[in-house]
Design a protein around this motif. Structure first.
Motif, mmCIF file in Angstrom:
data_model
loop_
_atom_site.group_PDB
_atom_site.id
_atom_site.type_symbol
_atom_site.label_atom_id
_atom_site.label_comp_id
_atom_site.label_asym_id
_atom_site.label_seq_id
_atom_site.Cartn_x
_atom_site.Cartn_y
_atom_site.Cartn_z
ATOM 1 N N LEU A 22 0.719 -1.360 0.276
ATOM 2 C CA LEU A 22 -0.185 -0.023 0.075
ATOM 3 C C LEU A 22 1.090 1.186 0.033
ATOM 4 C CD1 LEU A 22 -2.771 -1.086 2.346
ATOM 5 C CD2 LEU A 22 -3.180 -0.290 0.073
ATOM 6 N N VAL A 23 2.013 1.197 0.861
ATOM 7 C CA VAL A 23 2.956 2.453 0.842
ATOM 8 C C VAL A 23 3.638 2.555 -0.672
ATOM 9 C CG1 VAL A 23 4.942 3.329 1.355
ATOM 10 C CG2 VAL A 23 3.400 2.062 3.280
ATOM 11 N N ALA A 24 3.912 1.617 -1.187
ATOM 12 C CA ALA A 24 4.252 1.729 -2.544
ATOM 13 C C ALA A 24 3.322 2.202 -3.741
ATOM 14 C CB ALA A 24 5.048 0.402 -3.125
ATOM 15 N N VAL A 25 2.415 1.620 -3.600
ATOM 16 C CA VAL A 25 1.042 2.007 -4.539
ATOM 17 C C VAL A 25 0.738 3.584 -4.216
ATOM 18 C CG1 VAL A 25 -1.307 1.567 -5.217
ATOM 19 C CG2 VAL A 25 0.234 -0.243 -4.701
ATOM 20 N N THR A 26 0.491 3.976 -2.974
ATOM 21 C CA THR A 26 0.256 5.354 -2.722
ATOM 22 C C THR A 26 1.378 6.193 -2.993
ATOM 23 O OG1 THR A 26 -0.755 4.329 -0.666
ATOM 24 C CG2 THR A 26 -0.623 6.826 -0.966
ATOM 25 N N ALA A 27 2.669 6.107 -2.784
ATOM 26 C CA ALA A 27 3.640 6.878 -3.452
ATOM 27 C C ALA A 27 3.476 6.882 -4.969
ATOM 28 C CB ALA A 27 5.001 6.043 -2.821
ATOM 29 N N GLU A 28 3.384 5.854 -5.437
ATOM 30 C CA GLU A 28 3.189 5.884 -7.179
ATOM 31 C C GLU A 28 2.158 6.867 -7.331
ATOM 32 O OE1 GLU A 28 3.572 5.360 -11.061
ATOM 33 O OE2 GLU A 28 5.259 5.391 -9.586
ATOM 34 N N ALA A 29 0.918 6.736 -6.774
ATOM 35 C CA ALA A 29 -0.207 7.633 -7.282
ATOM 36 C C ALA A 29 0.292 9.137 -6.694
ATOM 37 C CB ALA A 29 -1.271 7.287 -6.023
ATOM 38 N N PHE A 30 0.935 9.389 -6.013
ATOM 39 C CA PHE A 30 1.493 10.725 -5.485
ATOM 40 C C PHE A 30 2.294 11.179 -6.833
ATOM 41 C CE2 PHE A 30 -0.275 10.736 -1.057
ATOM 42 C CZ PHE A 30 -0.576 11.973 -1.138
ATOM 43 N N ARG A 31 3.011 10.327 -7.221
ATOM 44 C CA ARG A 31 4.095 10.691 -8.361
ATOM 45 C C ARG A 31 3.412 11.028 -9.442
ATOM 46 N NH1 ARG A 31 7.734 7.018 -5.549
ATOM 47 N NH2 ARG A 31 6.701 5.225 -6.725
ATOM 48 N N GLN A 32 2.299 10.139 -9.796
ATOM 49 C CA GLN A 32 1.580 10.457 -10.840
ATOM 50 C C GLN A 32 0.671 11.779 -10.837
ATOM 51 O OE1 GLN A 32 -0.923 7.229 -12.125
ATOM 52 N NE2 GLN A 32 0.526 5.815 -12.252
ATOM 53 N N PHE A 33 0.120 11.775 -9.494
ATOM 54 C CA PHE A 33 -0.566 13.049 -9.018
ATOM 55 C C PHE A 33 0.357 14.553 -9.689
ATOM 56 C CE2 PHE A 33 -2.522 15.996 -5.573
ATOM 57 C CZ PHE A 33 -3.544 16.408 -6.620
ATOM 58 N N SER A 34 1.482 14.329 -9.043
ATOM 59 C CA SER A 34 2.489 15.460 -9.080
ATOM 60 C C SER A 34 2.750 15.851 -10.440
ATOM 61 C CB SER A 34 3.815 15.088 -8.063
ATOM 62 O OG SER A 34 3.608 15.222 -6.879
ATOM 63 N N ALA A 35 3.169 14.670 -11.307
ATOM 64 C CA ALA A 35 3.461 14.837 -12.733
ATOM 65 C C ALA A 35 2.359 15.845 -13.650
ATOM 66 C CB ALA A 35 3.569 13.425 -13.386
ATOM 67 N N MET A 36 1.031 15.520 -13.214
ATOM 68 C CA MET A 36 -0.120 16.187 -13.663
ATOM 69 C C MET A 36 -0.150 17.593 -13.419
ATOM 70 S SD MET A 36 -3.292 13.389 -13.153
ATOM 71 C CE MET A 36 -4.532 14.623 -13.627
ATOM 72 N N LEU A 37 0.075 17.757 -11.922
ATOM 73 C CA LEU A 37 0.062 19.268 -11.515
ATOM 74 C C LEU A 37 1.074 20.060 -12.100
ATOM 75 C CD1 LEU A 37 -0.447 18.176 -7.697
ATOM 76 C CD2 LEU A 37 -2.157 19.639 -9.325
ATOM 77 N N ARG A 38 2.439 19.482 -12.142
ATOM 78 C CA ARG A 38 3.672 20.065 -12.608
ATOM 79 C C ARG A 38 3.231 20.517 -14.177
ATOM 80 N NH1 ARG A 38 6.580 16.152 -11.722
ATOM 81 N NH2 ARG A 38 7.154 16.623 -9.517
ATOM 82 N N GLU A 39 2.730 19.697 -14.845
ATOM 83 C CA GLU A 39 2.471 19.837 -16.258
ATOM 84 C C GLU A 39 1.574 21.104 -16.307
ATOM 85 O OE1 GLU A 39 0.518 17.704 -20.168
ATOM 86 O OE2 GLU A 39 0.447 16.742 -18.395
ATOM 87 N N GLN A 40 0.508 21.112 -15.415
ATOM 88 C CA GLN A 40 -0.656 22.173 -15.639
ATOM 89 C C GLN A 40 -0.165 23.317 -15.040
ATOM 90 O OE1 GLN A 40 -3.599 21.994 -16.804
ATOM 91 N NE2 GLN A 40 -2.792 20.057 -17.762
ATOM 92 N N ILE A 41 0.787 23.588 -13.977
ATOM 93 C CA ILE A 41 1.264 24.724 -13.389
ATOM 94 C C ILE A 41 2.282 25.434 -14.111
ATOM 95 C CG2 ILE A 41 0.052 23.963 -11.059
ATOM 96 C CD1 ILE A 41 3.066 23.647 -10.231
#
Length: 210
Positions: free
Chosen positions: A63-82
């Protein structure tokens, strides 16, 4: 046109490949059914691998590894947008991207923001590092100077407010009909109020320092 490389059979993953395959497959389970849907035995069967515990000590470690990957994907989306050119403020783009992510990928969002995974993760874990990267993007989106801890406090306030909008909307408790406002408009109100309050606080602090 060169032929496409053949897909690797499920039971021929190398060590590093299998760990990533487990994480990605678990993320797929979360997309469909939320955090509760993750099943190591189902993942092992899907990937034709008898020993996923060689890569994760238990379900919590996965779960820790999966949640970390989810945050990395989320950050990639945010970084692209901002960081792309736009007439809208970075904070507005951050906020609207968060709303869209939270409603469109709610199972993953709940794993990240409405489960005990973060609280139970060991300090210094990849999850803490990934979540901190997301928070740094929020600080960047505020586009404000670092004056004391005002920027950080404003970031926490808007993060909490956005989380409230996502969770209430997902539960059907925030339609906006009573106030004649859409969720997107409400998020914009939160953005503008945050920017104004932070600007006033910074201006007051700078005056006191003169």
């Amino acid at each position: 046109m060169p032929p496409r490389p053949a897909r690797k059979p499920l039971n021929t993953y190398h060590h590093g490949d299998l760990r990533d395959a487990l994480v990605q497959a678990a993320l797929g389970q979360v997309e469909l059914g939320g955090p509760e849907a993750i099943s190591i035995s189902a993942l092992a069967k899907k990937l034709a691998q008898p020993a996923p515990y060689k890569h994760f000590a238990d379900r919590e470690a996965l779960l820790v590894a999966v949640t970390a990957e989810a945050f990395r994907q989320f950050s990639a989306m945010l970084r692209e947008q901002i960081r792309k050119p736009s007439k809208r403020s970075k904070l507005s783009r951050f906020a609207q991207t968060t709303l869209d992510f939270g409603l469109r990928r709610n199972g993953v969002y709940r794993l990240m923001f409405a489960s005990r995974v973060m609280a139970c993760a060991p300090k210094g874990s990849e999850l803490h590092a990934a979540a901190m990267e997301t928070f740094k993007l929020l600080l960047e989106a505020l586009e404000a100077p670092a004056v004391g801890m005002m920027r950080e406090r404003s970031a926490l306030k808007i993060w909490a407010a956005l989380h409230g909008v996502v969770m209430l909307a997902e539960q059907g408790l925030l339609t906006g009909q009573l106030a004649n406002v859409s969720r997107e408009e409400l998020v914009e109100d939160i953005v503008e109020q945050t920017k104004l309050a932070l600007s006033v606080a910074i201006e007051a602090a700078e005056k006191n320092d003169r």
